[in-house]
Design an enzyme around this catalytic site. Structure first.
Site, PDB file in Angstrom:
ATOM      1  N   ASP A 176       0.814  -1.216   0.000  1.00  0.00           N
ATOM      2  CA  ASP A 176       0.000   0.000   0.000  1.00  0.00           C
ATOM      3  C   ASP A 176       0.849   1.268   0.000  1.00  0.00           C
ATOM      4  O   ASP A 176       2.064   1.215   0.205  1.00  0.00           O
ATOM      5  CB  ASP A 176      -0.965  -0.004   1.201  1.00  0.00           C
ATOM      6  CG  ASP A 176      -0.312  -0.532   2.481  1.00  0.00           C
ATOM      7  OD1 ASP A 176       0.927  -0.508   2.573  1.00  0.00           O
ATOM      8  OD2 ASP A 176      -1.036  -0.958   3.378  1.00  0.00           O
ATOM      9  N   ASP A 217      -7.668  -2.585  14.005  1.00  0.00           N
ATOM     10  CA  ASP A 217      -9.066  -2.776  13.589  1.00  0.00           C
ATOM     11  C   ASP A 217      -9.227  -3.987  12.649  1.00  0.00           C
ATOM     12  O   ASP A 217     -10.286  -4.179  12.066  1.00  0.00           O
ATOM     13  CB  ASP A 217      -9.610  -1.496  12.920  1.00  0.00           C
ATOM     14  CG  ASP A 217      -8.883  -1.144  11.627  1.00  0.00           C
ATOM     15  OD1 ASP A 217      -7.957  -1.877  11.217  1.00  0.00           O
ATOM     16  OD2 ASP A 217      -9.254  -0.123  11.008  1.00  0.00           O
ATOM     17  N   HIS A 270      -7.348  -4.633   9.898  1.00  0.00           N
ATOM     18  CA  HIS A 270      -6.984  -4.480   8.489  1.00  0.00           C
ATOM     19  C   HIS A 270      -5.702  -5.234   8.138  1.00  0.00           C
ATOM     20  O   HIS A 270      -4.812  -5.406   8.976  1.00  0.00           O
ATOM     21  CB  HIS A 270      -6.919  -2.998   8.070  1.00  0.00           C
ATOM     22  CG  HIS A 270      -5.774  -2.199   8.634  1.00  0.00           C
ATOM     23  ND1 HIS A 270      -5.938  -0.949   9.170  1.00  0.00           N
ATOM     24  CD2 HIS A 270      -4.434  -2.447   8.720  1.00  0.00           C
ATOM     25  CE1 HIS A 270      -4.763  -0.473   9.550  1.00  0.00           C
ATOM     26  NE2 HIS A 270      -3.840  -1.368   9.290  1.00  0.00           N
ATOM     27  N   GLU A 285      -9.700  -1.893   5.239  1.00  0.00           N
ATOM     28  CA  GLU A 285     -10.354  -1.573   6.497  1.00  0.00           C
ATOM     29  C   GLU A 285     -11.625  -2.427   6.659  1.00  0.00           C
ATOM     30  O   GLU A 285     -12.088  -3.046   5.698  1.00  0.00           O
ATOM     31  CB  GLU A 285     -10.719  -0.078   6.518  1.00  0.00           C
ATOM     32  CG  GLU A 285      -9.504   0.859   6.414  1.00  0.00           C
ATOM     33  CD  GLU A 285      -8.676   0.930   7.705  1.00  0.00           C
ATOM     34  OE1 GLU A 285      -8.615  -0.058   8.455  1.00  0.00           O
ATOM     35  OE2 GLU A 285      -8.070   1.994   7.940  1.00  0.00           O
TER      36      GLU A 285
HETATM   37  C1  F6R Z   1       1.400  -1.467   6.098  1.00  0.00           C
HETATM   38  C2  F6R Z   1       0.178  -2.219   6.225  1.00  0.00           C
HETATM   39  C3  F6R Z   1      -0.632  -2.243   7.470  1.00  0.00           C
HETATM   40  C4  F6R Z   1       0.188  -2.484   8.737  1.00  0.00           C
HETATM   41  C5  F6R Z   1      -0.700  -2.379   9.968  1.00  0.00           C
HETATM   42  C6  F6R Z   1       0.054  -2.616  11.237  1.00  0.00           C
HETATM   43  O1  F6R Z   1       1.965  -1.661   4.806  1.00  0.00           O
HETATM   44  O2  F6R Z   1      -0.174  -2.817   5.280  1.00  0.00           O
HETATM   45  O3  F6R Z   1      -1.612  -3.240   7.366  1.00  0.00           O
HETATM   46  O4  F6R Z   1       0.768  -3.756   8.666  1.00  0.00           O
HETATM   47  O5  F6R Z   1      -1.295  -1.114   9.994  1.00  0.00           O
HETATM   48  O6  F6R Z   1       0.945  -1.560  11.453  1.00  0.00           O
HETATM   49  P1  F6R Z   1       2.048  -1.647  12.597  1.00  0.00           P
HETATM   50  O7  F6R Z   1       2.959  -2.744  12.191  1.00  0.00           O
HETATM   51  O8  F6R Z   1       2.726  -0.311  12.566  1.00  0.00           O
HETATM   52  O9  F6R Z   1       1.325  -1.940  13.862  1.00  0.00           O
END
Ligand code: F6R
Length: 255
Positions: A67, A136, A138, A143
């Site tokens: 992403d 959440d 994702h 989301e």
């Molecule tokens: C980032 C992504 C997100 C993160 C998620 C967890 O490329 O795809 O799904 O893996 O937001 O973020 P952290 O690791 O910072 O808790």
């Protein structure tokens, strides 16, 4: 799903990086799906160590990131392209032309998303996808309520994600509201997945994703439909699972 619970995130990262390194050694032209955020950083650090100390070469590897924020340029310190350069690409021998992150400044977002999907297909598909998980539920930036067959597209971030990710920005108001993300369907098409989660803050969402019902309200629960997923988590992130003893027994007695 194979649930692997280890005491610390360092041990999880060591195991995960070892799996990735074995794949690269078996198939130097493999295609990796990469994630950003805090979770994969220790995995990338271990891969960098393996590159520097154990001759692990990324020279023929192709990568696709999950992403990117819409509106941030590649040289913006909070963009995911910038993150990847800093956390992995600049430290290993990967060919930068073979690294792909969605273009957050694309004039035509729809066609950027379609091209991204086409490029993944043309590269032969993703052999191994690294995932973190949002509080959440994702994966990528899919989301809650994302279609479980979605493809790469624009999404609007939830308030919870904006709040969670504000730690990387000067203020919560600076966090972009929109992003381009691979879809849940794109992720389900990958040949194997390593999902990492560390810390107590991920315990609820790990329990929902691994042991709860498959629901678009917890997009990570769709991974229950994937045949080759390893969930690699520390004791804290595992603490709300019901079957901890079973997962530990399976891992301790693996054939
Ligand atoms: C980032 C992504 C997100 C993160 C998620 C967890 O490329 O795809 O799904 O893996 O937001 O973020 P952290 O690791 O910072 O808790």
């Amino acid at each position: 799903m194979e649930v692997i619970i280890l005491p610390t995130k360092e041990e999880c990262a060591y195991l995960g990086a070892g799996i990735i390194a074995n794949l690269i050694r078996d198939n130097p032209k493999c295609v990796l799906g990469l994630a950003t955020g805090s979770t994969p950083v220790p995995v990338y650090n271990e891969l960098i160590r393996l590159h520097k100390e154990n001759n692990l070469s990324f020279a023929e590897v192709t990568t696709f990131n999950l992403d990117e924020y819409i509106g941030l340029s590649a040289d913006h310190p909070c963009s995911y392209r910038y993150f990847m350069q800093e956390q992995l690409f600049n430290e290993v021998d990967v060919d930068l032309n073979a690294t792909h992150v969605p273009n957050g400044l694309a004039d035509d977002v729809q066609s950027e998303c379609e091209s991204y999907e086409e490029l993944i297909t043309k590269s032969g598909g993703i052999d191994l996808q690294i995932l973190g998980i949002g509080s959440d539920g994702h994966i990528g930036f899919n989301e809650p309520c994302s279609s479980l067959s979605s493809r790469t597209r624009m999404k609007t971030l939830t308030g919870e994600t904006i709040e969670d990710n504000s730690r990387f920005f000067d203020s919560v108001d600076d966090v972009p509201r929109h992003c381009i993300t691979m879809g849940v369907g794109t992720i389900l098409d990958t040949r194997s997945v390593l999902l990492f989660a560390f810390g107590e803050g991920k315990a609820d969402v790990i329990s929902q994703s691994v042991e709860g019902p498959i629901t678009s309200m917890v997009p990570a629960s769709a991974l229950q439909l994937h045949q080759r997923v390893k969930v690699i988590i520390d004791d804290a992130a595992a603490s709300k699972l019901s079957n901890i003893d079973y997962y530990k027994e399976v891992y301790a007695n693996r054939p």
